[in-house]
Motif scaffolding. Structure first.
Motif, PDB file in Angstrom:
ATOM      1  N   ASP A 179     -13.512   0.629 -24.643  1.00 44.33           N
ATOM      2  CA  ASP A 179     -12.555   1.567 -24.049  1.00 44.33           C
ATOM      3  C   ASP A 179     -12.370   1.308 -22.556  1.00 44.33           C
ATOM      4  O   ASP A 179     -11.241   1.327 -22.050  1.00 44.33           O
ATOM      5  CB  ASP A 179     -13.006   3.013 -24.261  1.00 44.33           C
ATOM      6  CG  ASP A 179     -12.836   3.489 -25.695  1.00 44.33           C
ATOM      7  OD1 ASP A 179     -12.096   2.822 -26.465  1.00 44.33           O
ATOM      8  OD2 ASP A 179     -13.450   4.516 -26.053  1.00 44.33           O
ATOM      9  N   VAL A 180     -13.461   1.027 -21.854  1.00 48.26           N
ATOM     10  CA  VAL A 180     -13.384   0.755 -20.424  1.00 48.26           C
ATOM     11  C   VAL A 180     -12.557  -0.516 -20.161  1.00 48.26           C
ATOM     12  O   VAL A 180     -11.674  -0.524 -19.309  1.00 48.26           O
ATOM     13  CB  VAL A 180     -14.796   0.610 -19.809  1.00 48.26           C
ATOM     14  CG1 VAL A 180     -14.737  -0.023 -18.424  1.00 48.26           C
ATOM     15  CG2 VAL A 180     -15.496   1.957 -19.767  1.00 48.26           C
ATOM     16  N   PHE A 181     -12.819  -1.571 -20.917  1.00 44.78           N
ATOM     17  CA  PHE A 181     -12.114  -2.826 -20.682  1.00 44.78           C
ATOM     18  C   PHE A 181     -10.661  -2.749 -21.138  1.00 44.78           C
ATOM     19  O   PHE A 181      -9.791  -3.384 -20.550  1.00 44.78           O
ATOM     20  CB  PHE A 181     -12.835  -4.001 -21.338  1.00 44.78           C
ATOM     21  CG  PHE A 181     -14.072  -4.391 -20.583  1.00 44.78           C
ATOM     22  CD1 PHE A 181     -13.991  -4.912 -19.305  1.00 44.78           C
ATOM     23  CD2 PHE A 181     -15.319  -4.211 -21.136  1.00 44.78           C
ATOM     24  CE1 PHE A 181     -15.122  -5.259 -18.593  1.00 44.78           C
ATOM     25  CE2 PHE A 181     -16.460  -4.561 -20.444  1.00 44.78           C
ATOM     26  CZ  PHE A 181     -16.369  -5.073 -19.159  1.00 44.78           C
ATOM     27  N   ARG A 182     -10.367  -1.976 -22.170  1.00 50.63           N
ATOM     28  CA  ARG A 182      -8.982  -1.817 -22.601  1.00 50.63           C
ATOM     29  C   ARG A 182      -8.161  -1.036 -21.595  1.00 50.63           C
ATOM     30  O   ARG A 182      -6.988  -1.302 -21.400  1.00 50.63           O
ATOM     31  CB  ARG A 182      -8.911  -1.136 -23.958  1.00 50.63           C
ATOM     32  CG  ARG A 182      -8.821  -2.104 -25.099  1.00 50.63           C
ATOM     33  CD  ARG A 182      -8.425  -1.415 -26.346  1.00 50.63           C
ATOM     34  NE  ARG A 182      -9.584  -0.661 -26.814  1.00 50.63           N
ATOM     35  CZ  ARG A 182      -9.676  -0.082 -27.988  1.00 50.63           C
ATOM     36  NH1 ARG A 182      -8.668  -0.107 -28.805  1.00 50.63           N
ATOM     37  NH2 ARG A 182     -10.747   0.556 -28.332  1.00 50.63           N
ATOM     38  N   SER A 183      -8.794  -0.071 -20.950  1.00 53.75           N
ATOM     39  CA  SER A 183      -8.046   0.775 -20.006  1.00 53.75           C
ATOM     40  C   SER A 183      -7.954   0.137 -18.613  1.00 53.75           C
ATOM     41  O   SER A 183      -7.186   0.608 -17.784  1.00 53.75           O
ATOM     42  CB  SER A 183      -8.687   2.156 -19.901  1.00 53.75           C
ATOM     43  OG  SER A 183     -10.000   2.059 -19.374  1.00 53.75           O
TER      44      SER A 183
END
Length: 184
Positions: A179-183
């Motif tokens: 989630d962190v890397f996608r956002s």
């Protein structure tokens, strides 16, 4: 997002991949390359690891597998196994071969967005029997941890995270990291 789950044998890779895939069916699952090589390579050997390195590197290329994926093992795993075998008994072969395999690994890792490493820790609740070649398991773990710190092998832009804990903790950590890397 293209994710590779790396770790020595009996470190929880299959479980993490399976749990993640169950909750995220949009990801193609690439199984352990061991399942894709001829059964001739069943024995632990340098030749077996070279074959698996080739399979794992080729399948990471976008022409081979498009879109989001989660792969159980990448070429880095097999480079670590080869280094471990060399440390244990000097059986990996020539320096030129290792240099060529390092280059294959480096090129393949350029197609990875996130490398998740499952290092061995006592808190992971994974039972391992004596027939799992424990010296190779430990030595490979150490070699893998050395390799993830080597920017000449993995590059300087690869997002790398180590995940430890129980089965549920690992899945939660992986999902949060994705989630962190996608956002970002």
């Amino acid at each position: 997002m293209r994710i590779v789950i790396s770790g020595t044998h009996a470190s929880g890779k299959s479980t993490v991949v399976s749990d993640f895939a169950d909750r995220h069916p949009e990801y193609a699952v690439l199984p352990d390359p061991f399942e894709l090589v001829d059964e001739f390579w069943d024995a632990t050997s340098a030749a077996s690891f070279v074959a698996q390195l080739g399979v794992s590197a080729a399948r990471l290329h976008p022409d081979e597998t498009e879109g989001s994926l989660i792969a159980e093992r990448g070429p880095l795993d097999f480079l670590a196994y080869l280094r471990a075998l060399d440390d244990l008994d000097g059986s990996t072969g020539s320096r030129e071969l290792m240099e060529r395999l390092t280059e294959v690994t480096r090129e393949a890792m350029q197609h990875v967005d996130l490398l998740v490493v499952l290092p061995l820790t006592p808190c992971d609740e994974i039972f391992v029997s004596d027939d799992e070649n424990l010296p190779l398991r430990e030595t490979m773990n150490d070699a893998l941890l050395d390799l993830i710190a080597d920017e000449d092998v993995i590059g300087h832009d690869l997002n790398t995270v180590e995940i430890v804990g129980t089965r549920a903790q690992r899945l939660t950590a992986l999902e949060r990291t994705v989630d962190v890397f996608r956002s970002a």
